[in-house]
Design an enzyme around this catalytic site. Structure first.
Site, PDB file in Angstrom:
ATOM      1  N   GLU A 250       0.855  -1.191   0.000  1.00 18.79           N
ATOM      2  CA  GLU A 250       0.000   0.000   0.000  1.00 18.79           C
ATOM      3  C   GLU A 250       0.889   1.237   0.000  1.00 18.79           C
ATOM      4  OE1 GLU A 250      -2.450  -0.067   3.487  1.00 18.79           O
ATOM      5  OE2 GLU A 250      -3.595  -1.805   2.838  1.00 18.79           O
ATOM      6  N   LYS A 252       2.447   4.384   1.470  1.00 21.41           N
ATOM      7  CA  LYS A 252       2.651   4.883   2.833  1.00 21.41           C
ATOM      8  C   LYS A 252       2.650   6.401   2.772  1.00 21.41           C
ATOM      9  CE  LYS A 252       5.563   4.330   6.974  1.00 21.41           C
ATOM     10  NZ  LYS A 252       5.243   5.562   7.594  1.00 21.41           N
ATOM     11  N   ARG A 257      -1.852  10.008  11.440  1.00 15.76           N
ATOM     12  CA  ARG A 257      -2.672   8.810  11.567  1.00 15.76           C
ATOM     13  C   ARG A 257      -3.921   9.143  12.362  1.00 15.76           C
ATOM     14  NH1 ARG A 257      -0.394   2.843  12.981  1.00 15.76           N
ATOM     15  NH2 ARG A 257      -2.315   1.696  12.707  1.00 15.76           N
ATOM     16  N   ARG A 272      -2.645   9.060  16.836  1.00 11.31           N
ATOM     17  CA  ARG A 272      -1.852   7.848  17.047  1.00 11.31           C
ATOM     18  C   ARG A 272      -1.664   7.572  18.536  1.00 11.31           C
ATOM     19  NH1 ARG A 272       3.057   5.917  17.988  1.00 11.31           N
ATOM     20  NH2 ARG A 272       4.106   4.558  16.476  1.00 11.31           N
ATOM     21  N   GLU A 301      -4.900   7.762   7.119  1.00  4.70           N
ATOM     22  CA  GLU A 301      -3.863   8.789   7.207  1.00  4.70           C
ATOM     23  C   GLU A 301      -4.450  10.066   6.598  1.00  4.70           C
ATOM     24  OE1 GLU A 301      -0.984   7.901   8.681  1.00  4.70           O
ATOM     25  OE2 GLU A 301       0.450   9.455   8.139  1.00  4.70           O
ATOM     26  N   PHE A 341      -7.088   3.115   5.386  1.00  2.00           N
ATOM     27  CA  PHE A 341      -6.308   1.891   5.152  1.00  2.00           C
ATOM     28  C   PHE A 341      -6.780   0.699   5.976  1.00  2.00           C
ATOM     29  CE2 PHE A 341      -3.521   4.412   8.071  1.00  2.00           C
ATOM     30  CZ  PHE A 341      -3.440   3.533   9.141  1.00  2.00           C
ATOM     31  N   LYS A 424       7.243  -1.561   6.983  1.00  2.00           N
ATOM     32  CA  LYS A 424       7.335  -0.267   6.298  1.00  2.00           C
ATOM     33  C   LYS A 424       8.640  -0.177   5.535  1.00  2.00           C
ATOM     34  CE  LYS A 424       8.700   2.006  10.597  1.00  2.00           C
ATOM     35  NZ  LYS A 424       8.520   3.089  11.530  1.00  2.00           N
TER      36      LYS A 424
HETATM   37  P1  ATP Z   1       6.810   6.341  11.210  1.00  2.00           P
HETATM   38  O1  ATP Z   1       7.829   6.975  12.093  1.00  2.00           O
HETATM   39  O2  ATP Z   1       7.370   5.589  10.085  1.00  2.00           O
HETATM   40  O3  ATP Z   1       5.660   7.207  10.831  1.00  2.00           O
HETATM   41  P2  ATP Z   1       5.467   5.173  13.332  1.00  2.00           P
HETATM   42  O4  ATP Z   1       6.402   4.721  14.379  1.00  2.00           O
HETATM   43  O5  ATP Z   1       4.648   6.377  13.556  1.00  2.00           O
HETATM   44  O6  ATP Z   1       6.270   5.214  12.020  1.00  2.00           O
HETATM   45  P3  ATP Z   1       4.838   2.736  12.200  1.00  2.00           P
HETATM   46  O7  ATP Z   1       3.870   1.714  12.522  1.00  2.00           O
HETATM   47  O8  ATP Z   1       6.244   2.382  12.449  1.00  2.00           O
HETATM   48  O9  ATP Z   1       4.460   4.031  12.995  1.00  2.00           O
HETATM   49  O10 ATP Z   1       4.646   3.170  10.690  1.00  2.00           O
HETATM   50  C1  ATP Z   1       3.377   3.161  10.191  1.00  2.00           C
HETATM   51  C2  ATP Z   1       2.800   4.558  10.115  1.00  2.00           C
HETATM   52  O11 ATP Z   1       2.657   4.923   8.759  1.00  2.00           O
HETATM   53  C3  ATP Z   1       1.408   4.551  10.662  1.00  2.00           C
HETATM   54  O12 ATP Z   1       1.421   4.950  12.007  1.00  2.00           O
HETATM   55  C4  ATP Z   1       0.632   5.512   9.786  1.00  2.00           C
HETATM   56  O13 ATP Z   1       0.601   6.785  10.384  1.00  2.00           O
HETATM   57  C5  ATP Z   1       1.459   5.637   8.539  1.00  2.00           C
HETATM   58  N1  ATP Z   1       0.800   5.089   7.314  1.00  2.00           N
HETATM   59  C6  ATP Z   1       0.777   5.697   6.120  1.00  2.00           C
HETATM   60  N2  ATP Z   1       0.182   4.949   5.195  1.00  2.00           N
HETATM   61  C7  ATP Z   1      -0.214   3.807   5.803  1.00  2.00           C
HETATM   62  C8  ATP Z   1      -0.869   2.631   5.371  1.00  2.00           C
HETATM   63  N3  ATP Z   1      -1.221   2.451   4.095  1.00  2.00           N
HETATM   64  N4  ATP Z   1      -1.093   1.663   6.286  1.00  2.00           N
HETATM   65  C9  ATP Z   1      -0.718   1.821   7.584  1.00  2.00           C
HETATM   66  N5  ATP Z   1      -0.076   2.903   8.044  1.00  2.00           N
HETATM   67  C10 ATP Z   1       0.180   3.896   7.174  1.00  2.00           C
END
Ligand code: ATP
Length: 585
Positions: A250, A252, A257, A272, A301, A341, A424
């Site tokens: 998907e 990103k 979030r 989040r 998102e 998502f 990711k």
């Molecule tokens: P990052 O610092 O990479 O944003 P994070 O620690 O906040 O990561 P992770 O679970 O590590 O959180 O990375 C996923 C994040 O990416 C999610 O919290 C969300 O905000 C974002 N995101 C963007 N697109 C998507 C998607 N298609 N599916 C899930 N999460 C997504």
């Protein structure tokens, strides 16, 4: 229940440097607490009046608090201000002033938790033209009867500076020990907490010695659940290896979030870190209200769009949405788009046990039935072909995305878990680390020369869940613009503590120490072994911790992350091992 012994426990918590001692204090407190007020105690420990997601704000300013201290002690506002100027902490000021007055007061009504709580509730509810006056009366009346130590903690709570720094994990540990006699039950409590994030209600059930009773706490619309997280990977092949054949890719997106909850005509949005952010996005609320669905929980998102081109903009543009006033104007000027998502709940049914493929199909059909210009399902392909993936990755970058998310087709939604079910893959995957670090500020060196008056370098830490400690990993002094320096300084000055905080683990000498609160994003070139830093100390090599080489501030404060959401030690070790493996190739 009297507040006095609780104020004493708060004081002990401030003084201790040991997490085990802190948990002991909590266990003692829980054992002494009657069922009827355990919920209130839990919220007070969290510095709140109710679960954080309810967003109840006391919102008391320093000015009003100073007036209340002056009024209740019979000294002038000016005098209180002068003391505040020299002591720097209004809680301490209230304590000092109360010491003199307390001996002279003969008739006092006891301060109980019930009284404190109902006064705080009245303060939170009072609005309108008379509200300042009412709040002043309410606080003064509490302070009139409070002991010096009680005054200190009442003031700290009201100002939102209580900062006992108790992580949820420590409260969960203490609940397990106090009410089940077995620390291992923390796992069950944590599992419940992942889908039912009201620790007060959880504590009430446990207080009745009813561990099994936790099963009745189910996912409910309008109560946020802890988000599922992703592991980092460095290239698509690594992701494909983890999957048995095909995997879903998907886009990103890099925005905010959001968990969207609908229950009848009520819609709430949560960040989040499970804070209520509904008021920032009234346009989303209106759109979701129109959905022909009784109840649902969606994940998405939110990204900012350019007003003219409608192209995705950098996440910073979402800042405009955090304004308190004139939001209608902001909506027009700064449009956004919601990319759905996941769907976790629909028409009274919990969908988290469904596999990804099934949830995605339900999500698509739900979005199709409720078509809306500013809401769409995130782009996706299902494939095992590297060629397809590379084209998709390129398109994602061209469309302004941060990278790709990989999701295992048969994965259930695991609230609060970070596993390889979701992965990711960021744009910069050709650098050896593949991701940035989100680190908590624990200390600082004072600035010199151009930086006089600000901090010159910040000491940053990873979080270790097992010991609930923040372990130092690097000092960072580059990547800050003049504006960043000012902004960060002003934010950090709220968290200054006299000595190293109890759950900070560092051997370095710093000019200033902080309560772990502020999370910054940092870029680095490499992870190295370090005899100085305490991150993952002794876990990779005896007598060595891990450190970041050439760390640089990326320009992003992670307001959406709590300190416990910082990069943690197990992620760090995993990244280090992967780097070692790649260097050998
Ligand atoms: P990052 O610092 O990479 O944003 P994070 O620690 O906040 O990561 P992770 O679970 O590590 O959180 O990375 C996923 C994040 O990416 C999610 O919290 C969300 O905000 C974002 N995101 C963007 N697109 C998507 C998607 N298609 N599916 C899930 N999460 C997504």
């Amino acid at each position: 229940m009297d507040f006095s012994p609780i104020a004493e426990i708060f004081e002990d918590m401030y003084k201790t440097n040991s997490r085990l001692v802190l948990i002991d204090h909590l266990v003692t407190l829980f054992n002494r607490t009657p069922f009827i007020i355990i919920k209130k105690i839990i919220y007070l420990l969290q510095g709140k009046l109710s679960p954080a997601y309810e967003g109840v704000e006391l919102g008391l300013g320093e000015k009003l608090t100073i007036k209340a201290i002056a009024e209740s002690s019979g000294i002038s506002v000016k005098e209180v201000e002068v003391k505040f100027g020299s002591v720097g902490d209004l809680g301490e000021v209230a304590k000092e002033i109360a010491k003199n007055k307390y001996q002279q007061t003969l008739i006092r009504e006891k301060i109980t938790i019930e009284r404190i709580y109902s006064t705080f509730e009245k303060i939170a509810k009072s609005t309108g033209s008379q509200s300042q006056f009412i709040k002043l009366r309410l606080i003064s009346s509490l302070l009139n009867d409070a002991t010096p130590l009680e005054s200190k903690y009442i003031i700290k709570f009201l100002l939102g500076t209580l900062r006992l720094g108790i992580a949820e994990y420590s409260i969960i540990d203490a609940l397990a020990i106090a009410y089940t006699g077995n620390k291992n039950n923390r796992k069950k409590i944590e599992e419940t907490y992942n889908v039912y994030t009201d620790l007060g209600t959880i504590a009430e059930i446990l207080c009745k010695r009813n561990l099994e009773g936790l099963n009745q706490l189910q996912m409910t619309p309008l109560k946020p659940i802890r988000p599922m997280l992703a592991e980092r990977i460095l290239d698509p092949t690594e992701g494909l290896k983890k999957a048995d054949g095909k995997i879903a890719f998907e886009y990103k997106l890099d925005g905010e979030r959001v968990q969207i909850h609908k229950d009848d005509s009520e819609v709430q949005l949560f960040s989040r870190s499970l804070e209520k952010i509904t008021k920032h996005y009234p346009d989303i609320v209106d759109s979701i209200k129109k959905f022909s669905i009784q109840n649902c929980i969606l994940e998405a998102e939110i990204v900012p769009l350019d007003l003219e081109t409608k192209r995705i903009q950098p996440f910073q543009e979402l800042m405009h949405r955090k304004r308190k006033y004139n939001i209608e104007n902001v909506i027009m000027k700064y449009p956004i788009k919601v990319f759905l998502f996941d769907i976790l709940y629909l028409e009274g049914k919990d969908l988290t046990e469904y596999e990804y493929t099934k949830r995605r199909a339900i999500l698509e059909s739900t979005a199709k039935k409720n078509r809306n210009n500013s809401i769409e399902v995130v782009k996706q392909i299902v494939s095992s072909e590297l060629k397809d993936i590379e084209i998709f990755f390129r398109n994602a970058k061209d469309d302004g995305c941060e990278g790709l998310m990989l999701k295992q087709l048969n994965s259930k939604y695991r609230a609060g878990a970070r596993e390889f079910l979701w992965m990711k893959l960021k744009k910069e995957y050709d650098n050896t680390l593949g991701d940035n670090f989100d680190l908590t500020v624990i200390g600082a060196l004072l600035g010199r020369g151009k930086r006089t008056g600000y901090y010159g370098a910040l000491l940053l830490a990873v979080y270790d869940k097992n010991s609930d400690t923040f372990q130092s990993i690097c000092k960072v002094g580059t990547g800050f613009s003049d504006r960043d320096l000012e902004l960060i300084y002003n934010e950090l000055k709220n968290y200054v503590v006299e000595k190293k905080y109890y759950n900070v683990n560092s051997n370095l000498k710093m000019d200033i120490w902080f309560t772990p609160k502020l999370v910054l994003e940092v870029i680095a070139s490499e992870i190295t072994l370090s005899p100085l830093h305490t991150a993952a100390y002794g876990l990779v090599q005896k007598n060595f911790g891990l450190a970041l080489r050439f760390p640089k501030y990326s320009g992003r404060i992670r307001v959406d992350k709590k300190p416990e959401d910082s990069t943690n030690t197990s992620e760090l070790i995993q990244l280090f091992n992967r780097q070692v493996k790649r260097n050998k190739l």
